[in-house]
Design a protein around this motif. Structure first.
Motif, mmCIF file in Angstrom:
data_model
loop_
_atom_site.group_PDB
_atom_site.id
_atom_site.type_symbol
_atom_site.label_atom_id
_atom_site.label_comp_id
_atom_site.label_asym_id
_atom_site.label_seq_id
_atom_site.Cartn_x
_atom_site.Cartn_y
_atom_site.Cartn_z
ATOM 1 N N ASP A 3 0.730 28.579 -39.090
ATOM 2 C CA ASP A 3 0.695 27.124 -38.998
ATOM 3 C C ASP A 3 1.337 26.649 -37.710
ATOM 4 O OD1 ASP A 3 -0.497 26.899 -41.474
ATOM 5 O OD2 ASP A 3 1.368 26.451 -42.536
ATOM 6 N N ARG A 23 -0.628 20.360 -43.601
ATOM 7 C CA ARG A 23 -1.487 21.237 -44.390
ATOM 8 C C ARG A 23 -0.898 22.653 -44.389
ATOM 9 N NH1 ARG A 23 -6.537 22.240 -42.880
ATOM 10 N NH2 ARG A 23 -7.386 22.095 -44.988
ATOM 11 N N GLY A 25 -0.096 26.315 -44.777
ATOM 12 C CA GLY A 25 -0.968 27.422 -45.110
ATOM 13 C C GLY A 25 -2.392 27.267 -44.632
ATOM 14 N N HIS A 26 -2.715 26.095 -44.041
ATOM 15 C CA HIS A 26 -4.069 25.830 -43.569
ATOM 16 C C HIS A 26 -4.091 25.439 -42.087
ATOM 17 C CE1 HIS A 26 -5.879 26.071 -47.585
ATOM 18 N NE2 HIS A 26 -4.764 25.493 -47.996
ATOM 19 N N GLY A 27 -3.064 25.816 -41.363
ATOM 20 C CA GLY A 27 -3.116 25.653 -39.921
ATOM 21 C C GLY A 27 -2.105 24.714 -39.306
ATOM 22 N N ARG A 29 1.675 22.236 -40.123
ATOM 23 C CA ARG A 29 2.753 21.853 -41.030
ATOM 24 C C ARG A 29 3.696 20.899 -40.295
ATOM 25 N NH1 ARG A 29 5.359 24.965 -45.175
ATOM 26 N NH2 ARG A 29 3.894 26.647 -44.668
#
Length: 391
Positions: A3, A23, A25-27, A29
């Motif tokens: 991230d 997000r 864990g999805h790129g 933070r």
């Protein structure tokens, strides 16, 4: 993929972008928040499990990119500090409120080699992208004129109850609010404004009741049912000296002629674009799902509602018609990899330039004004993709 660590500066009205950026864990933070208001600062820290900062400079060594979401007149000073620190910056539109300050940001980005991105999210709105696709496909021929009517139905709430109502903070709403649409006009027409002429006035909100200096907006500042008609508004900003209605004409560098109209006391809130080419015209009816872009290009006629083609506006998740998640996805990709982007720092500067000169025109009896060009060296740097990155 690890991230990106995102720092957010400013948690006001556009602070909702922080939630879109967060997000884990999805790129991306949100790991740091900087805000002068201690209540907002602690709320942001709790919401994102992020470290709070009263001084934004203290967080710059611990993040990978910044979302700069503070009021317009603070952008240049903050953006230049961020860029000099080598941290890629997302600067909310408008870039700033004077040309000198805008150009200072662009020069600092070039000189530091740090990536700069400006948040003109309307380039990612489905309705705008649909109109651009129709134009690029050649359905209306070569663009010759673009007209925009901007009905700002919540204008009294959003723009006359805080700092947006002050010339000293925004220059005028032909800059602050219109910057979005001027950028879209330029994008659809394929050129930048070179000459402007405008009229405007403070017609409705000027004499309405204002708050005492130093007092905060009331909790019910946005209450559409209670705040209609516009003359029933109360609790306006202590200082109100921007126009609530304006009209602007423009000539672009490629010969396209444009017009933009903005009113802050309409009952409805939406934008209507008409783009006329040498082989037809398009017009949008609505700005989101359920609306459509209609095209007339088969024959001449009197008025007819049945267009030759009707293109439904696609649905998209997220704020501003799905534009907010898409613009942040592009920014994060740009931070990681560089490369071309739909938005443009040069275009952001040129929309500010057009808005500033239009404001000067309307405050000088509608005198035509020339729009200053940008340093060609800066144009080349940004149009080449900010390629000279610092190691």
């Amino acid at each position: 993929m690890t991230d990106l660590r995102i720092g957010v500066i400013g948690l006001g009205l556009r602070g909702n972008l922080a939630a879109v950026a967060h997000r884990p864990g999805h790129g991306s933070r949100v790991t740091a928040v900087a805000e002068l208001d201690p209540v907002l600062r602690q709320e942001g820290a709790r919401r994102f499990d992020a470290k709070p900062y009263a001084d934004h400079r203290e967080m710059l060594g611990d993040i990978d990119a910044v979302l700069l979401l503070t009021p317009d007149d603070t952008h240049a000073d903050l953006a230049c500090e961020i860029l000099r620190a080598g941290v890629p910056a997302f600067v909310e539109k408008p870039l700033d409120i004077t040309l000198d300050r805008c150009d200072q940001i662009l020069r600092t980005a070039r000189d530091s080699g740090t990536r700069l991105y400006v948040g003109h999210n309307m380039r990612h709105m489905p309705v705008v992208r649909l109109m651009r696709e129709i134009i690029q496909r050649g359905d209306i021929g070569a663009v010759k004129s673009v007209w925009v009517r901007h009905f700002v139905g919540h204008g009294g709430d959003f723009y006359f109850k805080d700092w947006h109502a002050q010339r000293s903070r925004v220059t005028g709403l032909l800059l602050q609010k219109a910057a979005h649409d001027l950028d879209v006009v330029h994008w659809l027409a394929g050129g930048y404004t070179r000459r402007v002429q405008a009229f405007g006035d403070l017609m409705v909100y000027g004499p309405l009741p204002r708050r005492a200096p130093g007092t905060a907006k009331p909790d019910d500042w946005f209450a559409p049912a209670a705040n209609w008609p516009p003359l029933s508004q109360t609790g306006l900003n202590p200082e109100v000296d921007v126009e609530d209605v304006s009209v602007m004409n423009m000539v672009l560098d490629n010969g396209v002629i444009g017009a933009y109209q903005q009113c802050h006391f309409t009952p409805d809130y939406w934008r209507n674009y008409t783009v006329i080419g040498d082989a037809g015209r398009l017009e949008n009816f609505g700005n989101g799902p359920g609306g459509a872009v209609k095209v007339w290009n088969a024959r001449r006629s009197g008025y007819r509602e049945d267009a030759d083609a009707v293109h439904e506006i696609p649905a998209a998740d997220g704020g501003h018609g799905g534009a907010d998640p898409r613009i942040l996805a592009e920014f994060f990709r740009f931070v990681r990899h560089g490369g071309p982007t739909e938005t443009s720092p040069v275009a952001a500067r040129m929309s500010v330039a057009a808005g500033i000169q239009a404001t000067a025109s309307l405050r000088n009896g509608g005198a035509p004004m020339e729009v200053p060009e940008l340093d060609p060296g800066l144009v080349t740097y940004f149009e080449s993709g900010q390629a000279a990155q610092r190691p």
